[in-house]
Scaffold this motif. Structure first.
Motif, mmCIF file in Angstrom:
data_model
loop_
_atom_site.group_PDB
_atom_site.id
_atom_site.type_symbol
_atom_site.label_atom_id
_atom_site.label_comp_id
_atom_site.label_asym_id
_atom_site.label_seq_id
_atom_site.Cartn_x
_atom_site.Cartn_y
_atom_site.Cartn_z
ATOM 1 N N LYS A 1 -51.110 44.091 -6.904
ATOM 2 C CA LYS A 1 -51.797 45.565 -7.004
ATOM 3 C C LYS A 1 -52.279 46.177 -5.784
ATOM 4 O O LYS A 1 -52.174 47.445 -5.792
ATOM 5 N N THR A 2 -52.814 45.382 -4.975
ATOM 6 C CA THR A 2 -53.324 46.098 -3.961
ATOM 7 C C THR A 2 -52.531 46.674 -3.109
ATOM 8 O O THR A 2 -52.462 47.886 -2.534
ATOM 9 N N THR B 1 -51.186 50.106 -4.800
ATOM 10 C CA THR B 1 -52.110 51.093 -4.370
ATOM 11 C C THR B 1 -52.031 51.693 -3.360
ATOM 12 O O THR B 1 -51.797 52.800 -2.895
ATOM 13 N N GLU C 1 -48.731 53.871 -3.276
ATOM 14 C CA GLU C 1 -48.715 55.011 -3.875
ATOM 15 C C GLU C 1 -49.464 56.035 -3.099
ATOM 16 O O GLU C 1 -49.547 57.079 -3.174
ATOM 17 N N ASN C 2 -50.455 55.475 -2.150
ATOM 18 C CA ASN C 2 -51.395 56.458 -1.503
ATOM 19 C C ASN C 2 -50.681 57.114 -0.099
ATOM 20 O O ASN C 2 -51.130 57.896 0.595
#
Length: 199
Positions: A145-146, A149, A152-153
């Motif tokens: 998940k990290t 994220t 996606e950033n």
């Protein structure tokens, strides 16, 4: 093609229509437009925006209106130079100086200036490329998940760089090696080729 540095030079280059070009230039310059040379031809601007330009060709000359599509064209003088290609640009063509009606030309020029001030313009469409995640990258992102994220950033451009880098590997082992290499880079928020930029 010879580089043109001034409107006078442009007119001199097109001697067969020089008197007519001078006449059109004089009409245009009775308004508030700024005169410059762009693309080797005279262009007239308002607040830094292109409004119209002068052009001379083998058999005709005239004015092109950058957003001529918004002109009322009550005298039916405008043509689309490239049907189905040009959305905004319209040309007012003449073959001889006697074709020019000064009052009508000035009315079109003033309307074009007014339209520009009102913000009537067609902006070129920007084509956005869709980022398609390679399966190998998708698996890694879904299990972390990290990392997902952080990915996606990233900007769409940087995301595409990473996707293409993984997708271009032919063998699965190469894809896995590349994934290991880029994981810390994604976590740091850097692009694949950032270290080579601004060198």
């Amino acid at each position: 093609m010879k580089k043109i540095y001034s409107v006078e030079e442009y007119i001199e280059e097109h001697q067969n229509f020089s008197d007519a070009l001078v006449m059109l230039r004089d009409i245009i310059n009775t308004t508030e437009v700024g005169e410059t040379i762009k693309w080797n031809a005279p262009v007239y601007t308002v607040n830094g925006k292109n409004v119209l330009g002068l052009g001379a060709f083998k058999n005709h000359f005239g004015i092109w209106f950058f957003n001529g599509v918004f002109l009322k064209d009550e005298h039916n003088l405008l043509v689309n130079a490239q049907e189905n290609k040009t959305k905004a640009l319209r040309q007012m063509r003449f073959e001889t100086i006697s074709d020019i009606d000064k009052k009508v030309v000035l009315a079109y020029v003033k309307e074009a200036i007014k339209n520009q001030k009102l913000g009537k313009e067609i902006k070129p469409e920007r084509k956005t490329k869709k980022t398609i995640l390679p399966d190998a990258l998708k698996v890694v992102l879904n299990s972390n998940k990290t990392l997902k994220t952080a990915f996606e950033n990233l900007s769409p451009y940087k995301q595409r760089e990473y996707c293409e880098y993984i997708e271009s590997a032919k063998r699965d082992t190469t894809k896995l090696k590349r994934l290991e290499k880029i994981t810390p880079m994604i976590q740091q928020g850097v692009g694949l080729h950032d270290k080579y930029k601004n060198c």
